[in-house]
Design an enzyme around this catalytic site. Structure first.
Site, PDB file in Angstrom:
ATOM      1  N   ARG A   1       0.857  -1.210   0.000  1.00 52.01           N
ATOM      2  CA  ARG A   1       0.000   0.000   0.000  1.00 52.01           C
ATOM      3  C   ARG A   1       0.882   1.245   0.000  1.00 52.01           C
ATOM      4  O   ARG A   1       0.627   2.214  -0.675  1.00 52.01           O
ATOM      5  CB  ARG A   1      -0.928   0.007   1.221  1.00 52.01           C
ATOM      6  CG  ARG A   1      -1.704   1.294   1.297  1.00 52.01           C
ATOM      7  CD  ARG A   1      -2.790   1.442   2.357  1.00 52.01           C
ATOM      8  NE  ARG A   1      -2.957   0.454   3.334  1.00 52.01           N
ATOM      9  CZ  ARG A   1      -2.376   0.476   4.558  1.00 52.01           C
ATOM     10  NH1 ARG A   1      -1.596   1.465   4.920  1.00 52.01           N
ATOM     11  NH2 ARG A   1      -2.594  -0.495   5.400  1.00 52.01           N
TER      12      ARG A   1
ATOM     13  N   TYR B   1     -12.726  19.093 -15.660  1.00 50.24           N
ATOM     14  CA  TYR B   1     -13.364  17.785 -15.818  1.00 50.24           C
ATOM     15  C   TYR B   1     -14.557  17.682 -14.852  1.00 50.24           C
ATOM     16  O   TYR B   1     -14.443  18.029 -13.671  1.00 50.24           O
ATOM     17  CB  TYR B   1     -12.327  16.682 -15.543  1.00 50.24           C
ATOM     18  CG  TYR B   1     -12.928  15.321 -15.372  1.00 50.24           C
ATOM     19  CD1 TYR B   1     -13.733  14.773 -16.365  1.00 50.24           C
ATOM     20  CD2 TYR B   1     -12.714  14.577 -14.220  1.00 50.24           C
ATOM     21  CE1 TYR B   1     -14.303  13.520 -16.199  1.00 50.24           C
ATOM     22  CE2 TYR B   1     -13.280  13.327 -14.054  1.00 50.24           C
ATOM     23  CZ  TYR B   1     -14.080  12.810 -15.048  1.00 50.24           C
ATOM     24  OH  TYR B   1     -14.652  11.579 -14.892  1.00 50.24           O
TER      25      TYR B   1
ATOM     26  N   ASP C   1      -3.934  20.235 -13.182  1.00 48.09           N
ATOM     27  CA  ASP C   1      -4.278  18.946 -13.778  1.00 48.09           C
ATOM     28  C   ASP C   1      -3.716  18.964 -15.200  1.00 48.09           C
ATOM     29  O   ASP C   1      -4.185  19.706 -16.067  1.00 48.09           O
ATOM     30  CB  ASP C   1      -5.807  18.759 -13.776  1.00 48.09           C
ATOM     31  CG  ASP C   1      -6.217  17.391 -14.318  1.00 48.09           C
ATOM     32  OD1 ASP C   1      -5.490  16.845 -15.169  1.00 48.09           O
ATOM     33  OD2 ASP C   1      -7.276  16.884 -13.921  1.00 48.09           O
TER      34      ASP C   1
ATOM     35  N   LYS D   1      -5.314   8.205 -19.169  1.00 49.06           N
ATOM     36  CA  LYS D   1      -5.416   8.815 -20.503  1.00 49.06           C
ATOM     37  C   LYS D   1      -4.118   8.624 -21.298  1.00 49.06           C
ATOM     38  O   LYS D   1      -3.742   7.506 -21.570  1.00 49.06           O
ATOM     39  CB  LYS D   1      -5.795  10.286 -20.355  1.00 49.06           C
ATOM     40  CG  LYS D   1      -6.903  10.551 -19.318  1.00 49.06           C
ATOM     41  CD  LYS D   1      -8.194   9.814 -19.611  1.00 49.06           C
ATOM     42  CE  LYS D   1      -9.254  10.185 -18.570  1.00 49.06           C
ATOM     43  NZ  LYS D   1     -10.378   9.309 -18.528  1.00 49.06           N
TER      44      LYS D   1
HETATM   45  C1  LIG Z   1      -8.742  16.236 -16.955  1.00 50.69           C
HETATM   46  C2  LIG Z   1      -9.130  15.029 -16.156  1.00 50.69           C
HETATM   47  N1  LIG Z   1      -8.714  14.923 -14.878  1.00 50.69           N
HETATM   48  C3  LIG Z   1      -9.048  13.840 -14.122  1.00 50.69           C
HETATM   49  C4  LIG Z   1      -9.828  12.822 -14.628  1.00 50.69           C
HETATM   50  C5  LIG Z   1     -10.192  11.646 -13.768  1.00 50.69           C
HETATM   51  O1  LIG Z   1      -9.384  10.552 -14.109  1.00 50.69           O
HETATM   52  P1  LIG Z   1      -9.846   9.009 -13.938  1.00 50.69           P
HETATM   53  O2  LIG Z   1     -10.941   8.762 -14.905  1.00 50.69           O
HETATM   54  O3  LIG Z   1      -8.574   8.271 -14.228  1.00 50.69           O
HETATM   55  O4  LIG Z   1     -10.289   8.846 -12.528  1.00 50.69           O
HETATM   56  C6  LIG Z   1     -10.276  12.899 -15.954  1.00 50.69           C
HETATM   57  C7  LIG Z   1     -11.129  11.829 -16.511  1.00 50.69           C
HETATM   58  O5  LIG Z   1     -11.674  11.933 -17.580  1.00 50.69           O
HETATM   59  C8  LIG Z   1      -9.927  14.032 -16.732  1.00 50.69           C
HETATM   60  O6  LIG Z   1     -10.338  14.155 -18.004  1.00 50.69           O
END
Ligand SMILES: Cc1ncc(COP(=O)(O)O)c(C=O)c1O
Length: 379
Positions: free
Chosen positions: A48, A100, A172, A197
């Site tokens: 972990r 997001y 992000d 992604k």
């Molecule tokens: C810009 C962005 N940040 C965070 C996330 C969340 O990631 P996850 O789907 O891996 O939890 C996404 C998901 O689409 C995203 O597009």
């Protein structure tokens, strides 16, 4: 080492030489590690907290982002949630309005329930951020380019404001990946990725990352990481490392395809607007160019009517109608009812996330096939 080499070779290759000269890191599929003696450790105690397969991945991402440290989480949302734990009841966070939808949901539900406060502003204008600061403000949270309307925020400007007002700048960086953009090098304190992604890149693994700029932040995040336990499994760490090796070639191909597709969409009679940061007419073109090495593969566009948009989802063949982005397969998304369904209606309408707004994640297929697919879908 240059970024393309960092995708392929761990910065600790010599230090962490694999047994038998294995080219790739073994999958240490173990929950726990035996100790050589009382009070002694091999460096690993319990998965972990840390695991050698995951360490190799984390070290690669740190090297690519120019971060002091990185932790790999089970999803991007686990990364966002862990970062939110840095803040206490009463703390105020200024967030970009267009982010997001899952992050908006996190902030507007669990974030608010635990007493944190959020202001949503258009961070493309630094004045809006300055005006939103109050005595409880602790952080600025941005995505650039943003999901889904592709707004570009000036990272250096945000870092200046954050430094002056003693705030954390959290970026992000999912949309451009560490291959194209490194916010910590521009003054950010924390970088978040949905590793699901571009980094993993094959629409087969969920992952997330938190990269920290200094020891103090790294210690806080690592303490919460081992305490809460959002850890990426050894097997998924291996899969993400495997994907990472081709990040540079995938991103170059994706970007090349995206530029051609954006130019095609501009000429289509049923397309009313194209949002791609690689187009010189995009409002954020110059800023994005000054702070990154590329434009990526995300395109948003609007159609003349809601029917055109709905029909496109039905008619598309090679491009798949699916949530997510950043993989080798091209995906088309309807943000209004998918990724951004939990964004309050008035915010969606203000941002233009309506029934004619589509988001395209360009993949590595032959671009002429993709254009033909779009031509047919938008006929
Ligand atoms: C810009 C962005 N940040 C965070 C996330 C969340 O990631 P996850 O789907 O891996 O939890 C996404 C998901 O689409 C995203 O597009």
């Amino acid at each position: 080492m240059n970024i393309e080499t960092l995708c392929v070779h761990s910065p600790n290759e010599d230090k962490n030489a694999h047994a038998y000269g294995a080219m790739t890191v073994p999958i240490f599929q173990t929950a726990t590690f035996s100790h050589p003696g009382v009070g002694e450790s091999t460096g690993y105690d319990y998965s972990r907290q840390s695991n050698p397969t995951r360490t190799e991945l984390e070290d690669c991402i740190s090297a690519m982002e120019g971060a002091y440290d990185t932790v790999a989480t089970s999803t991007g949302m686990a990364a966002c949630s862990l970062v939110l734990e840095l803040f206490n009841a009463g703390d105020h966070i200024i967030s970009q309005e267009d982010i997001y939808g899952g992050s908006t949901r996190l902030f507007n539900t669990l974030g608010i329930d635990r007493g944190r406060k959020f202001s949503y502003v258009d961070t493309t204008n630094p004045e809006n951020v300055l005006n939103a600061i109050n005595e409880n403000t602790k952080a600025i949270f941005i995505e650039t380019p943003s999901n889904p309307t592709m707004l570009v925020t000036d990272i250096r400007e945000m870092a200046k404001i954050a430094k002056k007002h003693n705030l954390l700048l959290i970026v992000d960086n999912t949309f451009l990946s560490p291959y194209f953009q490194n916010p910590i090098k521009l003054g950010a304190d924390i970088v978040i990725h949905s590793g699901t992604k571009y980094i993993a890149g094959h629409n087969d693994t969920l992952a997330g990352f938190i990269c920290t700029a200094n020891e103090e932040l790294s210690e806080k995040i690592r303490f919460m990481y081992k305490t809460i336990g959002p850890s990426l499994s050894p097997f998924d760490s291996f899969l993400v490392l495997r994907g990472l090796k081709t990040l540079a070639v995938r991103m170059d191909r994706i970007q090349e395809n995206a530029l051609k597709i954006a130019n095609f969409l501009k000429t289509n009679k049923k397309v009313t607007n194209v949002y791609y940061v690689g187009l010189p007419e995009h409002l954020g073109y110059e800023i994005n160019k000054s702070q990154s090495r590329g434009f990526g593969g995300m395109i948003a566009f609007t159609t003349d009517t809601a029917k055109t948009a709905r029909d496109a989802f039905e008619k598309i063949e090679i491009i798949k109608y699916a949530e997510s982005l950043g993989g080798v397969e091209s995906l088309i998304t309807f943000p209004m009812i998918q990724t951004h369904a939990d964004v309050p209606l008035e915010v969606r309408e203000k941002l233009g996330i309506t029934d004619t707004f589509l988001r395209l994640s360009v993949g590595i297929e032959n671009v002429d096939d993709l254009i033909r697919d779009l031509e047919r879908a938008l006929a």
